[in-house]
Design a protein around this motif. Structure first.
Motif, PDB file in Angstrom:
ATOM      1  N   GLY A   1       0.743  -1.266   0.094  1.00  0.00           N
ATOM      2  CA  GLY A   1      -0.111  -0.210   0.055  1.00  0.00           C
ATOM      3  C   GLY A   1       0.854   1.001  -0.041  1.00  0.00           C
ATOM      4  O   GLY A   1       0.402   2.077  -0.711  1.00  0.00           O
ATOM      5  N   LYS A   2       2.030   1.436   0.672  1.00  0.00           N
ATOM      6  CA  LYS A   2       2.651   2.463   0.865  1.00  0.00           C
ATOM      7  C   LYS A   2       3.369   2.954  -0.433  1.00  0.00           C
ATOM      8  O   LYS A   2       3.304   3.960  -0.762  1.00  0.00           O
ATOM      9  N   HIS A   3       3.661   1.593  -1.053  1.00  0.00           N
ATOM     10  CA  HIS A   3       4.520   2.041  -2.525  1.00  0.00           C
ATOM     11  C   HIS A   3       3.462   1.828  -3.588  1.00  0.00           C
ATOM     12  O   HIS A   3       3.839   2.251  -4.867  1.00  0.00           O
ATOM     13  N   GLU A   4       2.070   1.701  -3.302  1.00  0.00           N
ATOM     14  CA  GLU A   4       1.051   1.882  -4.356  1.00  0.00           C
ATOM     15  C   GLU A   4       1.517   0.867  -5.417  1.00  0.00           C
ATOM     16  O   GLU A   4       1.503   1.263  -6.660  1.00  0.00           O
ATOM     17  N   LEU A   5       1.599  -0.372  -4.872  1.00  0.00           N
ATOM     18  CA  LEU A   5       2.036  -1.446  -5.951  1.00  0.00           C
ATOM     19  C   LEU A   5       0.712  -2.213  -6.173  1.00  0.00           C
ATOM     20  O   LEU A   5       0.042  -2.742  -5.158  1.00  0.00           O
ATOM     21  N   ASN A   6       0.733  -2.782  -7.124  1.00  0.00           N
ATOM     22  CA  ASN A   6      -0.603  -3.844  -7.379  1.00  0.00           C
ATOM     23  C   ASN A   6      -0.433  -5.176  -7.397  1.00  0.00           C
ATOM     24  O   ASN A   6      -0.231  -6.212  -8.326  1.00  0.00           O
ATOM     25  N   TRP A   7       0.201  -5.348  -5.985  1.00  0.00           N
ATOM     26  CA  TRP A   7       0.621  -6.779  -5.646  1.00  0.00           C
ATOM     27  C   TRP A   7      -0.293  -7.268  -4.578  1.00  0.00           C
ATOM     28  O   TRP A   7      -1.304  -6.577  -4.073  1.00  0.00           O
TER      29      TRP A   7
ATOM     30  N   PHE B   1       3.354 -10.470  -7.384  1.00  0.00           N
ATOM     31  CA  PHE B   1       3.299  -9.766  -8.153  1.00  0.00           C
ATOM     32  C   PHE B   1       1.894  -9.552  -9.128  1.00  0.00           C
ATOM     33  O   PHE B   1       2.046  -9.555 -10.295  1.00  0.00           O
ATOM     34  N   CYS B   2       0.638  -9.813  -8.204  1.00  0.00           N
ATOM     35  CA  CYS B   2      -0.406  -9.785  -9.067  1.00  0.00           C
ATOM     36  C   CYS B   2      -1.513  -8.852  -8.000  1.00  0.00           C
ATOM     37  O   CYS B   2      -1.155  -9.022  -6.840  1.00  0.00           O
ATOM     38  N   ALA B   3      -2.416  -8.336  -8.527  1.00  0.00           N
ATOM     39  CA  ALA B   3      -3.289  -7.358  -7.736  1.00  0.00           C
ATOM     40  C   ALA B   3      -4.207  -8.360  -6.496  1.00  0.00           C
ATOM     41  O   ALA B   3      -4.507  -7.869  -5.645  1.00  0.00           O
ATOM     42  N   THR B   4      -4.598  -9.480  -7.180  1.00  0.00           N
ATOM     43  CA  THR B   4      -5.399 -10.419  -6.380  1.00  0.00           C
ATOM     44  C   THR B   4      -4.758 -11.742  -5.990  1.00  0.00           C
ATOM     45  O   THR B   4      -4.012 -12.270  -7.197  1.00  0.00           O
ATOM     46  N   PRO B   5      -4.651 -12.623  -5.024  1.00  0.00           N
ATOM     47  CA  PRO B   5      -4.079 -13.623  -4.760  1.00  0.00           C
ATOM     48  C   PRO B   5      -4.710 -14.746  -5.963  1.00  0.00           C
ATOM     49  O   PRO B   5      -5.982 -14.769  -6.139  1.00  0.00           O
ATOM     50  N   PRO B   6      -3.643 -15.489  -6.630  1.00  0.00           N
ATOM     51  CA  PRO B   6      -4.093 -16.148  -7.521  1.00  0.00           C
ATOM     52  C   PRO B   6      -4.794 -17.650  -6.984  1.00  0.00           C
ATOM     53  O   PRO B   6      -4.787 -17.977  -5.899  1.00  0.00           O
ATOM     54  N   ARG B   7      -5.670 -18.232  -7.826  1.00  0.00           N
ATOM     55  CA  ARG B   7      -6.641 -19.293  -7.542  1.00  0.00           C
ATOM     56  C   ARG B   7      -6.200 -20.359  -8.348  1.00  0.00           C
ATOM     57  O   ARG B   7      -6.431 -21.505  -7.739  1.00  0.00           O
ATOM     58  N   THR B   8      -5.135 -20.369  -9.299  1.00  0.00           N
ATOM     59  CA  THR B   8      -4.676 -21.366 -10.066  1.00  0.00           C
ATOM     60  C   THR B   8      -3.273 -21.289 -10.325  1.00  0.00           C
ATOM     61  O   THR B   8      -2.781 -20.331 -10.138  1.00  0.00           O
ATOM     62  N   GLY B   9      -2.518 -22.415 -10.660  1.00  0.00           N
ATOM     63  CA  GLY B   9      -1.227 -22.520 -10.694  1.00  0.00           C
ATOM     64  C   GLY B   9      -1.033 -21.390 -11.936  1.00  0.00           C
ATOM     65  O   GLY B   9       0.080 -20.923 -11.940  1.00  0.00           O
ATOM     66  N   ALA B  10      -1.634 -21.587 -12.904  1.00  0.00           N
ATOM     67  CA  ALA B  10      -1.353 -20.775 -14.337  1.00  0.00           C
ATOM     68  C   ALA B  10      -1.412 -19.304 -13.856  1.00  0.00           C
ATOM     69  O   ALA B  10      -0.700 -18.358 -14.278  1.00  0.00           O
ATOM     70  N   GLU B  11      -2.393 -18.746 -13.030  1.00  0.00           N
ATOM     71  CA  GLU B  11      -2.318 -17.318 -12.597  1.00  0.00           C
ATOM     72  C   GLU B  11      -1.153 -17.080 -11.704  1.00  0.00           C
ATOM     73  O   GLU B  11      -0.571 -16.069 -11.754  1.00  0.00           O
ATOM     74  N   ALA B  12      -0.780 -17.892 -10.823  1.00  0.00           N
ATOM     75  CA  ALA B  12       0.368 -17.714 -10.071  1.00  0.00           C
ATOM     76  C   ALA B  12       1.529 -17.556 -10.844  1.00  0.00           C
ATOM     77  O   ALA B  12       2.572 -16.629 -10.601  1.00  0.00           O
ATOM     78  N   GLU B  13       1.703 -18.367 -11.805  1.00  0.00           N
ATOM     79  CA  GLU B  13       2.889 -18.449 -12.871  1.00  0.00           C
ATOM     80  C   GLU B  13       2.873 -17.239 -13.648  1.00  0.00           C
ATOM     81  O   GLU B  13       4.062 -16.597 -13.896  1.00  0.00           O
ATOM     82  N   ALA B  14       1.799 -16.555 -14.058  1.00  0.00           N
ATOM     83  CA  ALA B  14       1.573 -15.588 -14.812  1.00  0.00           C
ATOM     84  C   ALA B  14       2.125 -14.159 -14.132  1.00  0.00           C
ATOM     85  O   ALA B  14       2.526 -13.229 -14.966  1.00  0.00           O
ATOM     86  N   ALA B  15       2.003 -14.374 -12.825  1.00  0.00           N
ATOM     87  CA  ALA B  15       2.498 -13.232 -12.045  1.00  0.00           C
ATOM     88  C   ALA B  15       3.881 -13.208 -11.815  1.00  0.00           C
ATOM     89  O   ALA B  15       4.450 -12.145 -11.269  1.00  0.00           O
ATOM     90  N   PHE B  16       4.755 -14.351 -12.332  1.00  0.00           N
ATOM     91  CA  PHE B  16       6.237 -14.296 -11.958  1.00  0.00           C
ATOM     92  C   PHE B  16       6.922 -13.106 -12.576  1.00  0.00           C
ATOM     93  O   PHE B  16       6.500 -12.709 -13.863  1.00  0.00           O
ATOM     94  N   HIS B  17       7.699 -12.539 -12.006  1.00  0.00           N
ATOM     95  CA  HIS B  17       8.594 -11.694 -12.787  1.00  0.00           C
ATOM     96  C   HIS B  17      10.058 -11.841 -12.183  1.00  0.00           C
ATOM     97  O   HIS B  17      10.414 -11.407 -11.135  1.00  0.00           O
ATOM     98  N   ASP B  18      10.641 -13.072 -12.672  1.00  0.00           N
ATOM     99  CA  ASP B  18      12.060 -13.702 -12.354  1.00  0.00           C
ATOM    100  C   ASP B  18      12.971 -12.539 -12.118  1.00  0.00           C
ATOM    101  O   ASP B  18      13.780 -12.503 -11.167  1.00  0.00           O
ATOM    102  N   GLU B  19      13.153 -11.620 -13.062  1.00  0.00           N
ATOM    103  CA  GLU B  19      14.252 -10.824 -12.675  1.00  0.00           C
ATOM    104  C   GLU B  19      14.125  -9.830 -11.472  1.00  0.00           C
ATOM    105  O   GLU B  19      14.947  -9.524 -10.751  1.00  0.00           O
ATOM    106  N   LEU B  20      12.984  -9.283 -11.352  1.00  0.00           N
ATOM    107  CA  LEU B  20      12.272  -8.381 -10.202  1.00  0.00           C
ATOM    108  C   LEU B  20      12.712  -9.357  -9.031  1.00  0.00           C
ATOM    109  O   LEU B  20      13.256  -8.768  -7.846  1.00  0.00           O
ATOM    110  N   GLN B  21      12.084 -10.578  -9.006  1.00  0.00           N
ATOM    111  CA  GLN B  21      12.248 -11.335  -7.673  1.00  0.00           C
ATOM    112  C   GLN B  21      13.609 -11.479  -7.275  1.00  0.00           C
ATOM    113  O   GLN B  21      13.908 -11.461  -6.030  1.00  0.00           O
TER     114      GLN B  21
END
Length: 464
Positions: free
Chosen positions: A371-377, A390-410
């Motif tokens: 919230g402080k940094h106004e991130l959509n996480w 790195f997604c606005a709402t917690p993922p419900r499936t493995g595909a949604e979780a994977e789509a939120a990956f940002h390997d370089e940032l992580q």
């Protein structure tokens, strides 16, 4: 270019370049060992994935105790990875360390049981609610053997798993769900036969897909974590796991619950906490306090069915053969003595009572930073572990979780933390609190991540 995480790739690249230089400058002994190791160890490490962390060369550890470890350059770290759950109750708990010393002079492996085995069986039955137990070397072994039992009992061949699942390195689970089809997991090395012939993958939290897969009548078992933890944390929808139990029973398939990671939720796992009633139950990694060991339990009905399956196999082979289960070091004396100590003195309700509130404090700290940094996480929380994603709402499936990956940032954020004496789980942003973790440790992680985000977002163009 701005990534799905809301932070530009250019900013991430500038940020991580400075952190790599800092690591190399501050860790000369690790750098030297990495150079030395590459001449005798494939990839410079004893297991190739140990080179996949965010550091430019492997970080070499000298010693570890409780919630901390020290590297060869003398730096101290607060550990929120804890061997990716292998040391969920802290590094070298005193009771387990004593058990190691006690058993060291009394035999390490004999292929015979001792009293420790009986006590462990009783403790496991009391804790997890399943009456009969077997002991293996790893959770991978436990899952592999339980799958054999499931196929033998049901006389069916197909295994059902959820897309993005994690059950160790069992061949049959190395599949994914893509465009409505089951396919091999990407990057799979040396696969000699088509796994999709006898394995089927479906999305997590999809009741319709679950019933459609089971209704085909060929599924021996659904093997699942009660909450997904390796593709990024994914929690079950309310009632979903109960639906898994209902539908497996309806279609004559078995339910195997793998709690190797989710055991951090409660002293009885999600199995007891949520009343899941599995046919088989698996735990590995932390069950013996970090000493290699795995277990699986079964219901009384399954024990009877296992006996019938063994008799049938014996008759078919005219009394000779091999079950295909068990290794010489399974249930060795050292592991059994350590598991007993861990169950009796370490893996206690008091331990969970300490861990769970700290993880809740950490999860709330992550939410405040977002919230402080106004991130959509978002933040996903389960027992003693939590994860920012790195997604606005917690993922419900493995595909949604994977789509939120940002390997370089992580990896950039992880390296920043490592450079300041904090370790979290690699490959995603999961954290775990242990009985030795303190409120000050949690606050330090939150403050350091806050500092990292402040510096990263101050780079010109970071939000463009």
């Amino acid at each position: 270019m701005t990534t799905a995480s809301g932070i530009s790739q250019v900013a991430v690249d500038r940020f991580v370049a400075a952190e790599r230089e800092r690591f190399l400058s501050c860790n000369p002994k690790s750098v030297a060992l990495a150079e030395r190791a590459r001449h005798s160890l494939y990839g410079g490490v004893p297991m190739h994935w140990m080179a996949d962390w965010s550091t430019p060369v492997p970080l070499f550890v000298e010693r570890a105790k409780g919630a901390r470890f020290f590297d060869v350059d003398g730096h101290e770290y607060v550990d929120f990875c804890l061997g990716d759950t292998g040391t969920m109750f802290g590094h070298s708990p005193d009771p387990v360390a004593r058990a190691l010393a006690e058993q060291a002079g009394n035999g390490l492996t004999t292929m015979l049981p001792g009293e420790d085995a009986v006590v462990c069986g009783e403790l496991l039955a009391q804790r997890f609610g399943l009456p009969y137990w077997q002991v293996t070397a790893t959770a991978t072994d436990s899952n592999r053997y339980v799958l054999r039992w499931a196929r033998a009992i049901t006389q069916r061949k197909t295994l059902l798993v959820f897309d993005g699942c994690y059950h160790g390195t069992v061949d049959d689970v190395m599949v994914r769900h893509r465009d409505g089809q089951t396919v091999h997991r990407s990057g799979l090395v040396g696969q000699a036969y088509d796994l999709t012939e006898h394995s089927r993958a479906i999305p997590f939290n999809d009741v319709e897909a679950l019933e459609a897969a089971l209704a085909q009548g060929d599924v021996c078992a659904l093997l699942c974590e009660p909450a997904m933890t390796n593709i990024g944390m994914v929690l079950p929808d309310p009632g979903f796991m109960q639906k898994c139990r209902e539908l497996t029973r309806k279609y004559g398939s078995l339910l195997i619950i793998d709690e190797t990671h989710t055991i951090s939720t409660d002293i009885g796992g999600c199995t007891r906490l949520w009343g899941l009633e599995p046919d088989f139950f698996v735990v590995g990694k932390p069950i013996a306090g970090g000493v290699p060991c795995g277990i699986f339990g079964c219901s009384a009905e399954m024990a009877t069915a296992m006996t019938r399956a063994r008799q049938r196999a014996s008759e078919e082979s005219h009394g000779h053969g091999h079950s295909g289960m068990g290794t010489t070091l399974s249930a060795n004396a050292l592991a059994m003595h350590c598991m007993r100590a861990n169950l009796e003195q370490v893996m206690t309700q008091a331990a969970y009572d300490h861990m769970l509130p700290l993880a809740a404090r950490l999860a709330e700290g992550f939410r405040q930073l977002i919230g402080k940094h106004e991130l959509n996480w978002s933040v996903t929380e389960l027992g003693a572990r939590c994860e920012f994603q790195f997604c606005a709402t917690p993922p419900r499936t493995g595909a949604e979780a994977e789509a939120a990956f940002h390997d370089e940032l992580q990896m950039a954020l992880h390296l920043y933390l490592i450079n300041r004496g904090i370790l979290i789980t690699p490959f995603h942003n999961m954290t775990l609190c242990c009985p030795s973790t303190t409120a000050a440790d949690v606050d330090r992680l939150i403050a350091t991540l806050d500092q990292a985000l402040t510096e990263l977002l101050a780079i010109p163009g970071a939000r463009e």
